[in-house]
Design a protein around this motif. Structure first.
Motif, short mmCIF file in Angstrom:
data_model
loop_
_atom_site.label_atom_id
_atom_site.label_comp_id
_atom_site.label_asym_id
_atom_site.label_seq_id
_atom_site.Cartn_x
_atom_site.Cartn_y
_atom_site.Cartn_z
N THR A 1 0.83 -1.21 0.00
CA THR A 1 0.00 0.00 0.00
C THR A 1 0.87 1.25 0.00
O THR A 1 0.64 2.19 -0.77
CB THR A 1 -0.94 0.01 1.22
N LYS A 2 1.88 1.26 0.86
CA LYS A 2 2.77 2.43 0.95
C LYS A 2 3.53 2.64 -0.36
O LYS A 2 3.85 3.78 -0.72
CB LYS A 2 3.76 2.25 2.11
N ALA A 3 3.80 1.54 -1.06
CA ALA A 3 4.52 1.64 -2.34
C ALA A 3 3.61 2.05 -3.50
O ALA A 3 4.08 2.23 -4.62
CB ALA A 3 5.20 0.32 -2.65
N GLY A 4 2.30 2.17 -3.21
CA GLY A 4 1.34 2.59 -4.23
C GLY A 4 0.86 1.47 -5.13
O GLY A 4 0.22 1.71 -6.15
N HIS A 5 1.14 0.21 -4.76
CA HIS A 5 0.74 -0.94 -5.59
C HIS A 5 -0.62 -1.52 -5.21
O HIS A 5 -1.17 -2.34 -5.94
CB HIS A 5 1.79 -2.05 -5.49
N LEU A 6 -1.15 -1.13 -4.03
CA LEU A 6 -2.33 -1.81 -3.51
C LEU A 6 -3.28 -0.82 -2.84
O LEU A 6 -2.84 0.06 -2.10
CB LEU A 6 -1.90 -2.87 -2.48
N ILE A 7 -4.56 -0.98 -3.13
CA ILE A 7 -5.61 -0.29 -2.36
C ILE A 7 -6.08 -1.29 -1.31
O ILE A 7 -6.55 -2.38 -1.66
CB ILE A 7 -6.78 0.13 -3.26
N SER A 8 -5.92 -0.95 -0.04
CA SER A 8 -6.22 -1.89 1.04
C SER A 8 -7.30 -1.33 1.96
O SER A 8 -7.14 -0.26 2.53
CB SER A 8 -4.96 -2.20 1.84
N VAL A 9 -8.40 -2.07 2.07
CA VAL A 9 -9.52 -1.65 2.91
C VAL A 9 -9.81 -2.78 3.89
O VAL A 9 -9.99 -3.94 3.49
CB VAL A 9 -10.77 -1.34 2.07
N ALA A 10 -9.87 -2.44 5.17
CA ALA A 10 -10.10 -3.46 6.20
C ALA A 10 -11.14 -2.96 7.19
O ALA A 10 -11.33 -1.75 7.36
CB ALA A 10 -8.80 -3.79 6.93
N GLY A 11 -11.82 -3.90 7.84
CA GLY A 11 -12.80 -3.49 8.84
C GLY A 11 -13.24 -4.66 9.69
O GLY A 11 -13.02 -5.82 9.36
N GLY A 12 -13.90 -4.33 10.80
CA GLY A 12 -14.33 -5.32 11.78
C GLY A 12 -13.44 -5.23 13.01
O GLY A 12 -12.24 -4.98 12.89
N GLY A 13 -14.03 -5.44 14.18
CA GLY A 13 -13.30 -5.25 15.42
C GLY A 13 -12.04 -6.08 15.54
O GLY A 13 -10.96 -5.56 15.87
N ASP A 14 -12.12 -7.39 15.27
CA ASP A 14 -10.95 -8.25 15.36
C ASP A 14 -9.90 -7.87 14.32
O ASP A 14 -8.70 -7.95 14.58
CB ASP A 14 -11.34 -9.72 15.16
N THR A 15 -10.35 -7.45 13.16
CA THR A 15 -9.42 -7.06 12.10
C THR A 15 -8.63 -5.83 12.51
O THR A 15 -7.41 -5.78 12.35
CB THR A 15 -10.18 -6.79 10.79
N VAL A 16 -9.32 -4.84 13.05
CA VAL A 16 -8.65 -3.62 13.50
C VAL A 16 -7.65 -3.95 14.60
O VAL A 16 -6.51 -3.46 14.60
CB VAL A 16 -9.68 -2.58 13.98
N ALA A 17 -8.05 -4.79 15.54
CA ALA A 17 -7.14 -5.20 16.61
C ALA A 17 -5.91 -5.91 16.06
O ALA A 17 -4.79 -5.70 16.52
CB ALA A 17 -7.88 -6.10 17.61
N ALA A 18 -6.12 -6.75 15.05
CA ALA A 18 -5.01 -7.48 14.44
C ALA A 18 -4.05 -6.53 13.72
O ALA A 18 -2.82 -6.67 13.81
CB ALA A 18 -5.54 -8.54 13.47
N LEU A 19 -4.60 -5.56 13.00
CA LEU A 19 -3.75 -4.59 12.30
C LEU A 19 -2.99 -3.72 13.30
O LEU A 19 -1.83 -3.36 13.07
CB LEU A 19 -4.58 -3.73 11.36
N ASN A 20 -3.66 -3.39 14.40
CA ASN A 20 -2.97 -2.63 15.45
C ASN A 20 -1.81 -3.46 16.02
O ASN A 20 -0.72 -2.92 16.28
CB ASN A 20 -3.95 -2.28 16.58
N ARG A 21 -2.06 -4.74 16.22
CA ARG A 21 -1.02 -5.63 16.75
C ARG A 21 0.17 -5.69 15.79
O ARG A 21 1.34 -5.75 16.23
CB ARG A 21 -1.59 -7.03 16.97
N ALA A 22 -0.12 -5.66 14.50
CA ALA A 22 0.95 -5.69 13.50
C ALA A 22 1.60 -4.33 13.30
O ALA A 22 2.63 -4.22 12.62
CB ALA A 22 0.39 -6.20 12.17
N GLY A 23 0.99 -3.29 13.89
CA GLY A 23 1.54 -1.94 13.79
C GLY A 23 1.40 -1.30 12.44
O GLY A 23 2.20 -0.43 12.06
#
Length: 396
Positions: free
Chosen positions: A342-364
């Motif tokens: 995503t940061k490199a501009g190659h991907l549009i990334s959309v995520a959602g849901g409580g567990d998903t947000v927690a997982a992304l937070n865990r991954a930083g």
């Protein structure tokens, strides 16, 4: 669907009824996480800058249609004023002559917060009379609560039918991100769907196999898919009774040319707890006395390879039992790869849901995704292809 934004409405001198999400976690009478408060700041500040007078409508908890001090929005007044940097006046009701008087006395640059809309049974019933009473409070309606848009309530759907309406900045950002992800996405499109049970995500899976090019199944759901293929998953969490349903989903995916990726290797253990002894085995070699708790390294390589070729990613649900180390490895690796792309501009990334947000937070990596939705049920229903009443009303 077309909807108006704040840019399309003249707000100068107008009272703007603004539906926001203030359903924040509270601990010992204090707001424990102000994320939802912070997310509405751009909309409220924009209304103020355009000369409008924002009157905030929100629900908090489940008071079951009657006043309950445990669910009063007074708890958010001070953190809201701090986040906005302007005075916030609180009124202990959301309708009635006294509430209207408070609103009419507003000064420029001030914000009014009305009490919990769910203190009235007419809110959740979308009662016409209650919606009319709310409409009397203002001149314009703005919905900035995508998280409540899947509910046809008076303050989300009824009001939008009665006043000139627009989407707030948060709602606008959410809808734009979702349109890019599933409405008219750049291809290939990958969906990662995880979580415990297939039975809770049947509509989601049925919709996605018709919309995406690759569907990555993780978590306990993957165990159910493996079991449906005749693979012994030992003591793993799995819904064996869903086997015929899973096979129908896989057949629909084949018909739609959607590739389903299941784990090819897995991390197993005798129990789910930190520090437990683990092994990596082929997906079809789970010992009878053990359980699958994460995807293995070969599966991670397959997921990251698919992401590297993708242009759009939609993510709902972790790939493994991410709350417990080391069973967060696959989820973290996939999240970090998606963030890098995503940061490199190659991907549009959309995520959602409580567990998903927690997982992304865990991954930083939460801030590195294109968009991370704080909405739970609304995000899931959108992924299921359902019409969201609060959004549909804005386009009406």
């Amino acid at each position: 669907m077309a909807w108006k934004t704040l840019d399309d409405i003249d707000m100068a001198g107008k009272i703007v009824l603004t539906r926001v999400d203030l359903n924040v976690p509270v601990d010992d009478g204090r707001v424990a996480d102000a994320t939802r408060i912070e997310r509405i700041v751009p909309t409220v500040r924009d209304i103020l800058d355009r000369g409008g007078k924002p009157v905030l409508l929100a629900h908090f908890g489940r008071p079951k249609g009657k006043p309950n001090p445990d669910y009063s929005l007074t708890v958010v007044r001070e953190p809201l004023a701090e986040a906005l940097g302007v005075p916030v006046t609180f009124h202990p009701d959301c309708i009635g002559a006294e509430a209207r008087a408070t609103v009419e006395e507003m000064r420029e640059g001030e914000v009014v917060l009305l009490e919990n809309t769910r203190f009235h049974a007419g809110e959740e019933a979308n009662d016409a009379g209650f919606a009319e009473e709310l409409a009397k409070m203002g001149d314009i309606y703005v919905n900035d609560a995508f998280s409540a848009a899947h509910r046809a309530h008076a303050s989300t759907e009824g009001l939008a039918r009665r006043l000139p309406s627009a989407a707030g900045r948060l709602m606008e950002a959410e809808l734009s991100a979702l349109e890019k992800a599933l409405g008219s996405p750049e291809r290939p499109v990958v969906a990662i769907v995880g979580g415990a049970k297939v039975s809770t995500k049947l509509d989601l899976l049925a919709n996605l196999v018709r919309k995406v090019d690759h569907l990555v199944i993780g978590g306990g759901m993957a165990n159910t898919f493996l079991a449906a293929e005749g693979i012994d998953v030992g003591r793993s969490l799995a819904e064996h009774e869903m086997a015929s349903t899973v096979r129908k989903i896989m057949a629909a995916a084949d018909e739609a040319a959607c590739e389903i990726l299941l784990p090819v290797d897995v991390v197993v253990a005798h129990e789910l707890k930190p520090g437990v002894e683990t092994r990596v085995v082929s997906a079809d070699a789970c010992p009878a006395d053990q359980m699958i708790l994460d995807a293995g390294p070969r599966t991670i390589d397959k997921i990251t390879a698919i992401l590297a070729e993708a242009r759009t990613l939609i993510w709902n649900g972790p790939v493994g039992a991410f709350e417990t180390t080391p069973f967060d490895a696959a989820t973290v690796a996939a999240a970090q790869k998606a963030a890098e792309l995503t940061k490199a501009g190659h991907l549009i990334s959309v995520a959602g849901g409580g567990d998903t947000v927690a997982a992304l937070n865990r991954a930083g990596v939460t801030d590195d995704f294109t968009y991370v939705s704080s909405a739970g049920g609304a995000f899931l229903e959108w992924m299921e292809g359902k019409t969201l009443p609060g959004v549909a009303a804005l386009g009406g």
